[in-house]
Design a protein around this motif. Structure first.
Motif, PDB file in Angstrom:
ATOM      1  N   GLN A  79       0.831  -1.208   0.000  1.00 14.15           N
ATOM      2  CA  GLN A  79       0.000   0.000   0.000  1.00 14.15           C
ATOM      3  C   GLN A  79       0.859   1.250   0.000  1.00 14.15           C
ATOM      4  OE1 GLN A  79      -0.516   2.152   3.101  1.00 14.15           O
ATOM      5  NE2 GLN A  79      -1.526   3.565   1.710  1.00 14.15           N
ATOM      6  N   MET A  80       1.901   1.257   0.812  1.00 13.42           N
ATOM      7  CA  MET A  80       2.770   2.426   0.883  1.00 13.42           C
ATOM      8  C   MET A  80       3.587   2.565  -0.405  1.00 13.42           C
ATOM      9  SD  MET A  80       4.995   3.504   4.159  1.00 13.42           S
ATOM     10  CE  MET A  80       5.703   5.110   4.308  1.00 13.42           C
ATOM     11  N   ALA A  81       4.006   1.454  -0.976  1.00 11.21           N
ATOM     12  CA  ALA A  81       4.728   1.494  -2.250  1.00 11.21           C
ATOM     13  C   ALA A  81       3.841   2.095  -3.340  1.00 11.21           C
ATOM     14  CB  ALA A  81       5.188   0.096  -2.640  1.00 11.21           C
ATOM     15  N   ARG A  82       2.581   1.740  -3.325  1.00 16.11           N
ATOM     16  CA  ARG A  82       1.630   2.297  -4.310  1.00 16.11           C
ATOM     17  C   ARG A  82       1.442   3.796  -4.077  1.00 16.11           C
ATOM     18  NH1 ARG A  82      -0.174   2.313  -9.244  1.00 16.11           N
ATOM     19  NH2 ARG A  82      -2.397   2.613  -9.418  1.00 16.11           N
ATOM     20  N   LEU A  83       1.336   4.227  -2.829  1.00 16.25           N
ATOM     21  CA  LEU A  83       1.225   5.655  -2.507  1.00 16.25           C
ATOM     22  C   LEU A  83       2.441   6.404  -3.037  1.00 16.25           C
ATOM     23  CD1 LEU A  83      -0.152   8.034  -0.961  1.00 16.25           C
ATOM     24  CD2 LEU A  83       1.127   7.277   1.057  1.00 16.25           C
ATOM     25  N   PHE A  84       3.625   5.854  -2.809  1.00 14.53           N
ATOM     26  CA  PHE A  84       4.849   6.488  -3.291  1.00 14.53           C
ATOM     27  C   PHE A  84       4.874   6.537  -4.814  1.00 14.53           C
ATOM     28  CE2 PHE A  84       8.335   6.816   0.061  1.00 14.53           C
ATOM     29  CZ  PHE A  84       7.436   7.020   1.096  1.00 14.53           C
ATOM     30  N   GLU A  85       4.417   5.472  -5.455  1.00 14.44           N
ATOM     31  CA  GLU A  85       4.404   5.429  -6.923  1.00 14.44           C
ATOM     32  C   GLU A  85       3.427   6.453  -7.496  1.00 14.44           C
ATOM     33  OE1 GLU A  85       3.016   2.378 -10.447  1.00 14.44           O
ATOM     34  OE2 GLU A  85       3.450   1.564  -8.466  1.00 14.44           O
ATOM     35  N   LEU A  86       2.214   6.503  -6.952  1.00 16.48           N
ATOM     36  CA  LEU A  86       1.180   7.412  -7.466  1.00 16.48           C
ATOM     37  C   LEU A  86       1.556   8.880  -7.296  1.00 16.48           C
ATOM     38  CD1 LEU A  86      -2.080   5.642  -6.258  1.00 16.48           C
ATOM     39  CD2 LEU A  86      -1.262   5.865  -8.618  1.00 16.48           C
ATOM     40  N   THR A  87       2.294   9.192  -6.255  1.00 14.27           N
ATOM     41  CA  THR A  87       2.650  10.583  -5.965  1.00 14.27           C
ATOM     42  C   THR A  87       4.062  10.932  -6.444  1.00 14.27           C
ATOM     43  OG1 THR A  87       3.470   9.966  -3.782  1.00 14.27           O
ATOM     44  CG2 THR A  87       1.138  10.641  -3.950  1.00 14.27           C
ATOM     45  N   SER A  88       4.759   9.961  -7.020  1.00 16.01           N
ATOM     46  CA  SER A  88       6.155  10.101  -7.456  1.00 16.01           C
ATOM     47  C   SER A  88       7.105  10.322  -6.291  1.00 16.01           C
ATOM     48  CB  SER A  88       6.312  11.219  -8.497  1.00 16.01           C
ATOM     49  OG  SER A  88       5.593  10.889  -9.662  1.00 16.01           O
ATOM     50  N   ALA A  89       6.648  10.028  -5.081  1.00 14.11           N
ATOM     51  CA  ALA A  89       7.528  10.141  -3.913  1.00 14.11           C
ATOM     52  C   ALA A  89       8.676   9.145  -4.014  1.00 14.11           C
ATOM     53  CB  ALA A  89       6.738   9.911  -2.636  1.00 14.11           C
ATOM     54  N   ASP A  90       8.462   8.073  -4.763  1.00 12.45           N
ATOM     55  CA  ASP A  90       9.540   7.097  -4.934  1.00 12.45           C
ATOM     56  C   ASP A  90      10.739   7.690  -5.662  1.00 12.45           C
ATOM     57  OD1 ASP A  90       8.118   7.310  -7.315  1.00 12.45           O
ATOM     58  OD2 ASP A  90       8.196   5.175  -7.770  1.00 12.45           O
ATOM     59  N   GLN A  91      10.557   8.836  -6.281  1.00 12.32           N
ATOM     60  CA  GLN A  91      11.643   9.509  -6.993  1.00 12.32           C
ATOM     61  C   GLN A  91      12.463  10.431  -6.085  1.00 12.32           C
ATOM     62  OE1 GLN A  91      12.184   8.755 -10.332  1.00 12.32           O
ATOM     63  NE2 GLN A  91      10.616   7.242  -9.840  1.00 12.32           N
ATOM     64  N   ILE A  92      11.935  10.760  -4.922  1.00 17.23           N
ATOM     65  CA  ILE A  92      12.631  11.734  -4.074  1.00 17.23           C
ATOM     66  C   ILE A  92      13.205  11.145  -2.787  1.00 17.23           C
ATOM     67  CG2 ILE A  92      11.304  13.671  -4.997  1.00 17.23           C
ATOM     68  CD1 ILE A  92       9.766  13.706  -2.293  1.00 17.23           C
ATOM     69  N   PHE A  93      12.782   9.942  -2.423  1.00 16.38           N
ATOM     70  CA  PHE A  93      13.265   9.331  -1.187  1.00 16.38           C
ATOM     71  C   PHE A  93      14.294   8.248  -1.476  1.00 16.38           C
ATOM     72  CE2 PHE A  93       9.170  10.953   0.327  1.00 16.38           C
ATOM     73  CZ  PHE A  93       9.569  11.569   1.499  1.00 16.38           C
ATOM     74  N   THR A  94      15.247   8.131  -0.576  1.00 17.74           N
ATOM     75  CA  THR A  94      16.173   7.007  -0.600  1.00 17.74           C
ATOM     76  C   THR A  94      15.571   5.918   0.271  1.00 17.74           C
ATOM     77  OG1 THR A  94      18.068   8.477  -0.845  1.00 17.74           O
ATOM     78  CG2 THR A  94      18.513   6.243  -0.044  1.00 17.74           C
ATOM     79  N   VAL A  95      15.244   4.788  -0.347  1.00 17.29           N
ATOM     80  CA  VAL A  95      14.665   3.650   0.374  1.00 17.29           C
ATOM     81  C   VAL A  95      15.609   2.469   0.194  1.00 17.29           C
ATOM     82  CG1 VAL A  95      12.672   2.119   0.635  1.00 17.29           C
ATOM     83  CG2 VAL A  95      12.325   4.476  -0.139  1.00 17.29           C
ATOM     84  N   VAL A  96      16.038   1.898   1.303  1.00 18.30           N
ATOM     85  CA  VAL A  96      16.923   0.736   1.264  1.00 18.30           C
ATOM     86  C   VAL A  96      16.278  -0.389   2.065  1.00 18.30           C
ATOM     87  CG1 VAL A  96      19.009   2.128   0.991  1.00 18.30           C
ATOM     88  CG2 VAL A  96      18.264   1.470   3.276  1.00 18.30           C
ATOM     89  N   ASP A  97      16.755  -1.602   1.852  1.00 20.68           N
ATOM     90  CA  ASP A  97      16.213  -2.757   2.568  1.00 20.68           C
ATOM     91  C   ASP A  97      16.892  -2.908   3.916  1.00 20.68           C
ATOM     92  OD1 ASP A  97      14.318  -3.493   0.700  1.00 20.68           O
ATOM     93  OD2 ASP A  97      15.664  -4.836  -0.372  1.00 20.68           O
ATOM     94  N   GLY A  98      16.205  -2.508   4.957  1.00 19.61           N
ATOM     95  CA  GLY A  98      16.664  -2.737   6.313  1.00 19.61           C
ATOM     96  C   GLY A  98      17.424  -1.597   6.956  1.00 19.61           C
ATOM     97  N   ILE A  99      17.432  -1.642   8.278  1.00 26.56           N
ATOM     98  CA  ILE A  99      18.071  -0.602   9.077  1.00 26.56           C
ATOM     99  C   ILE A  99      19.583  -0.626   8.917  1.00 26.56           C
ATOM    100  CG2 ILE A  99      18.488   0.200  11.445  1.00 26.56           C
ATOM    101  CD1 ILE A  99      15.637  -0.764  12.099  1.00 26.56           C
TER     102      ILE A  99
END
Length: 105
Positions: A79-99
């Motif tokens: 759900q959050m991935a879809r929110l980021f995709e729809l708003t293009s937030a996935d283009q502005i945040f650095t998201v990595v797997d794990g702390i």
């Protein structure tokens, strides 16, 4: 929500559960505390989030725009991935797997 002790100038804020306009108070406080302290980087663990709406996204954008380096520790739930995709937030945040991957940046 939990806040881990700072390690090497990195503050980790772990978010758990649902985040909307009515439940953002603790997150806002954790962010305010992090920005008031001399931490080098803020990591927000978003992997335990089960739901986030635009209110949470707006808080993350405010944090990103604070001038403090921000890394999101994922993975994002669908759900959050879809929110980021729809708003293009996935283009502005650095998201990595794990702390640990976030701490390493």
């Amino acid at each position: 929500m939990t806040v881990a002790p700072d390690v090497d100038g990195v503050r980790v804020i772990s978010c758990t559960g649902e985040f909307d306009q009515d439940s953002l108070g603790p997150f806002r406080q954790a962010v305010a505390d992090a920005l008031a302290d001399p931490v080098r980087t803020i990591v927000v663990d978003v992997s335990p989030i089960t739901f986030a709406d635009s209110s949470m996204l707006n808080e993350l954008i405010r944090l990103r725009n604070s001038g403090r380096p921000l890394i999101l520790a994922g993975p994002l739930n669908p759900q959050m991935a879809r929110l980021f995709e729809l708003t293009s937030a996935d283009q502005i945040f650095t998201v990595v797997d794990g702390i640990e991957a976030a701490r390493a940046l």
